[in-house]
Design an enzyme around this catalytic site. Structure first.
Site, PDB file in Angstrom:
ATOM      1  N   ASP A 175       0.913  -1.140   0.000  1.00  0.00           N
ATOM      2  CA  ASP A 175       0.000   0.000   0.000  1.00  0.00           C
ATOM      3  C   ASP A 175       0.943   1.177   0.000  1.00  0.00           C
ATOM      4  O   ASP A 175       1.601   1.461   1.014  1.00  0.00           O
ATOM      5  CB  ASP A 175      -0.872   0.000   1.257  1.00  0.00           C
ATOM      6  CG  ASP A 175      -1.883   1.135   1.199  1.00  0.00           C
ATOM      7  OD1 ASP A 175      -1.486   2.262   0.817  1.00  0.00           O
ATOM      8  OD2 ASP A 175      -3.059   0.907   1.508  1.00  0.00           O
ATOM      9  N   HIS A 176       1.056   1.854  -1.143  1.00  0.00           N
ATOM     10  CA  HIS A 176       2.165   2.815  -1.250  1.00  0.00           C
ATOM     11  C   HIS A 176       2.033   3.974  -0.261  1.00  0.00           C
ATOM     12  O   HIS A 176       3.002   4.664   0.018  1.00  0.00           O
ATOM     13  CB  HIS A 176       2.359   3.291  -2.695  1.00  0.00           C
ATOM     14  CG  HIS A 176       1.393   4.343  -3.139  1.00  0.00           C
ATOM     15  ND1 HIS A 176       0.153   4.047  -3.627  1.00  0.00           N
ATOM     16  CD2 HIS A 176       1.491   5.698  -3.174  1.00  0.00           C
ATOM     17  CE1 HIS A 176      -0.479   5.171  -3.946  1.00  0.00           C
ATOM     18  NE2 HIS A 176       0.318   6.195  -3.682  1.00  0.00           N
ATOM     19  N   HIS A 238      -5.743   2.707   1.023  1.00  0.00           N
ATOM     20  CA  HIS A 238      -5.016   3.849   1.586  1.00  0.00           C
ATOM     21  C   HIS A 238      -5.744   4.492   2.775  1.00  0.00           C
ATOM     22  O   HIS A 238      -5.152   4.756   3.809  1.00  0.00           O
ATOM     23  CB  HIS A 238      -4.789   4.920   0.521  1.00  0.00           C
ATOM     24  CG  HIS A 238      -4.234   4.389  -0.767  1.00  0.00           C
ATOM     25  ND1 HIS A 238      -3.269   3.411  -0.801  1.00  0.00           N
ATOM     26  CD2 HIS A 238      -4.496   4.694  -2.064  1.00  0.00           C
ATOM     27  CE1 HIS A 238      -2.961   3.140  -2.068  1.00  0.00           C
ATOM     28  NE2 HIS A 238      -3.697   3.900  -2.852  1.00  0.00           N
TER      29      HIS A 238
HETATM   30  C1  BG6 Z   1      -3.592   4.839  -6.365  1.00  0.00           C
HETATM   31  C2  BG6 Z   1      -4.951   4.953  -7.021  1.00  0.00           C
HETATM   32  O1  BG6 Z   1      -3.539   3.739  -5.524  1.00  0.00           O
HETATM   33  O2  BG6 Z   1      -3.354   6.026  -5.608  1.00  0.00           O
HETATM   34  C3  BG6 Z   1      -5.038   6.187  -7.881  1.00  0.00           C
HETATM   35  O3  BG6 Z   1      -5.175   3.801  -7.812  1.00  0.00           O
HETATM   36  C4  BG6 Z   1      -4.661   7.423  -7.097  1.00  0.00           C
HETATM   37  O4  BG6 Z   1      -6.348   6.351  -8.423  1.00  0.00           O
HETATM   38  C5  BG6 Z   1      -3.331   7.208  -6.382  1.00  0.00           C
HETATM   39  O5  BG6 Z   1      -4.566   8.513  -7.992  1.00  0.00           O
HETATM   40  C6  BG6 Z   1      -3.048   8.357  -5.444  1.00  0.00           C
HETATM   41  O6  BG6 Z   1      -1.724   8.233  -4.964  1.00  0.00           O
HETATM   42  P1  BG6 Z   1      -0.923   9.498  -4.464  1.00  0.00           P
HETATM   43  O7  BG6 Z   1       0.346   8.943  -3.948  1.00  0.00           O
HETATM   44  O8  BG6 Z   1      -0.756  10.400  -5.636  1.00  0.00           O
HETATM   45  O9  BG6 Z   1      -1.778  10.137  -3.417  1.00  0.00           O
END
Ligand code: BG6
Length: 488
Positions: A175-176, A238
């Protein structure tokens, strides 16, 4: 067995994530001297490329997505790369792939880390192919990129398939958001300071808000997004991870078992959401930052019922959070890109500054509020009441003033890292603390599935909102019914 991988095998190596995040992250780690000198990176995907074509592909990606001052010696990094074309739907090519990867010796400095960033439909055949080719032994670990299924059932299928070849201590679900510096800082704020923990409960906190707002629309991910919608794309992973970090009990250590044991307890304590506690929306054409943007239907090329916005009033049913609502909202095409957590404290129990009624009723008190900015601004702001300077012949006047910490000012000389730098390094080195365990993913799906089932029973259709606004008015009403205003 604990080992640091000396090879990284990237599935989906010519995909969007590899271009924008994975290759730039790996190059940045290399530039900072954080990749062991013998670490090799093998890319694989369907495209027929040879090593040097893949290196060219990688060079272009780095020039586009990694700032020049973070690239170090690109030649050094590119030399680590090689490539093997593969059709993962059939077992045929896995033998050649295994040959390219080379023999997996055992030992603390040897091993293979695999990163799967492919369509979920390829997970099962890929695992089967890897097993067949002998690439699932004890010195191989695997990282899985989302989406891990589209509901609890499909997620279990994927988890079962992976578990048939890898033990849980070798499975790294990404989960980045957990790789973001500011998300980890939330743990530092809560557990490295004595100030907050005694107040971090229902007795002192009135409510919590978590907002993940984006200005982007579909970004070409038409089919994927229309199947997923905001709740599966952003809330299931997230936002629930952010909620778990805010709500969890103090773990005894910052290690994978302790942290994940506490998070899963929160996820399992989430109360089933009632019909009037969710709002969904879909954007229509509008303008963001003065620029006209099309509506969702137009971007998609057809009409659809998929939600691009969701707001939820959630409850964590345990002692600590009894009666404290957690308001979550996320959406595409909102007015600004911002991820933040707002912790709204309660009013002081009694104001000594009430003052005589004859003189206007005294000072107004604003309850303290902690705002944790995750992105794009990394800051922490605590609103405190202060006396407005003056002689106060009519009684003391008070005003709320912010105590602000801007992280970049507090830590000069450091640079913004891509979340995947941390996660790829942890995958290579075998630290699971910032990865999601199977029981967490499944608890997340269980809660989300119940909400989606509710939408279906109640035939809930997304309400429209104009691109560039903060979502449908029903989202404002959801909070306002409780006397709460979304923080903007
Ligand atoms: C991803 C989603 O996991 O997270 C995207 O699939 C979203 O739709 C993105 O835009 C948002 O990531 P960050 O790091 O830009 O907040």
């Amino acid at each position: 067995m604990k080992f640091t991988a000396d090879r990284l095998l990237l599935f989906g190596a010519t995909g969007d994530l590899a271009q924008r995040m994975l290759l730039p992250s790996l190059c940045a780690l290399d530039a900072d001297g954080l990749l062991g000198s013998d670490v090799r990176i093998i890319g694989t995907a369907r495209s027929e490329l040879n090593d040097s074509e893949f290196r060219n592909f990688a060079r272009e990606a780095l020039e586009k997505y990694l700032p020049a001052n973070r690239r170090g010696s690109m030649a050094n990094f590119l030399n680590r790369l090689s490539y093997q074309a593969l059709d993962a739907t059939t077992p045929d090519g896995f033998g050649d792939l295994a040959e390219k990867v080379g023999k997996t010796e055992s030992g603390p400095d040897h091993g293979l880390a695999i990163f799967l960033s492919t369509a979920p439909s390829l997970f099962e055949p890929t695992i089967a192919g890897l097993r067949h080719a002998g690439l699932t032994t004890g010195n191989v670990r695997i990282g899985l990129e989302k989406p891990l299924g589209i509901d609890l059932g499909t997620s279990c299928e994927i988890n079962d398939a992976v578990a048939s070849a890898f033990t849980e201590d070798r499975i790294f679900r990404i989960d980045h958001y957990l790789g973001k510096e500011t998300v980890q800082n939330l743990l530092a704020l809560r557990f490295a300071n004595i100030l907050f923990e005694p107040l971090w409960n229902a007795a002192h906190i009135e409510h919590v808000q978590i907002t993940v707002a984006e200005t982007v629309g579909l970004e070409g991910r038409v089919a994927f997004y229309d199947d997923a919608g905001a709740i599966r794309d952003m809330v299931q992973n997230h936002m629930l991870q952010l909620l778990a970090l805010v709500a969890m009990e103090p773990p005894s250590n910052f290690d994978a078992t302790s942290v994940r044991d506490e998070k899963v307890k929160v996820l399992r304590s989430l109360r089933e959401v009632a019909g009037n506690e969710t709002v969904t929306g879909q954007y229509r054409a509008g303008a963001i930052g003065g620029k006209a943007v099309p509506g969702y239907d137009e971007e998609l090329g057809k009409s659809s019922n998929t939600e691009t916005f969701v707001a939820i009033k959630a409850h964590v049913d345990n002692w600590r959070w009894k009666g404290v609502p957690f308001y979550l909202r996320t959406g595409k095409r909102l007015p600004e890109r911002v991820t933040e957590i707002v912790v709204q404290f309660r009013c002081v129990p009694h104001s000594i500054f009430a003052g005589p009624k004859s003189k206007g009723g005294g000072a107004t008190m604003t309850p303290n509020r902690l705002v944790i900015g995750i992105q794009p601004k990394e800051n922490i702001s605590l609103s405190l009441m202060a006396k407005v300077p003056g002689l106060d012949r009519e009684g003391i006047r008070l005003r709320s003033v912010p105590l602000d910490i801007a992280m970049p000012d507090a830590f000069t000389g450091t640079h913004n890292r891509i979340a995947y730098e941390r996660l790829l390094l942890d995958l290579i080195e075998g630290d699971q603390t910032l990865f999601v365990r199977r029981d967490e993913v499944e608890a997340q799906w269980e809660w989300i599935d119940a909400i989606r089932a509710l939408w279906e029973t109640e035939a809930l259709e997304p309400k429209t909102y104009t691109a560039g606004s903060w979502g449908p008015s029903a989202s404002i009403a959801l909070a306002e019914r409780d006397g709460v205003t979304w923080h903007e």
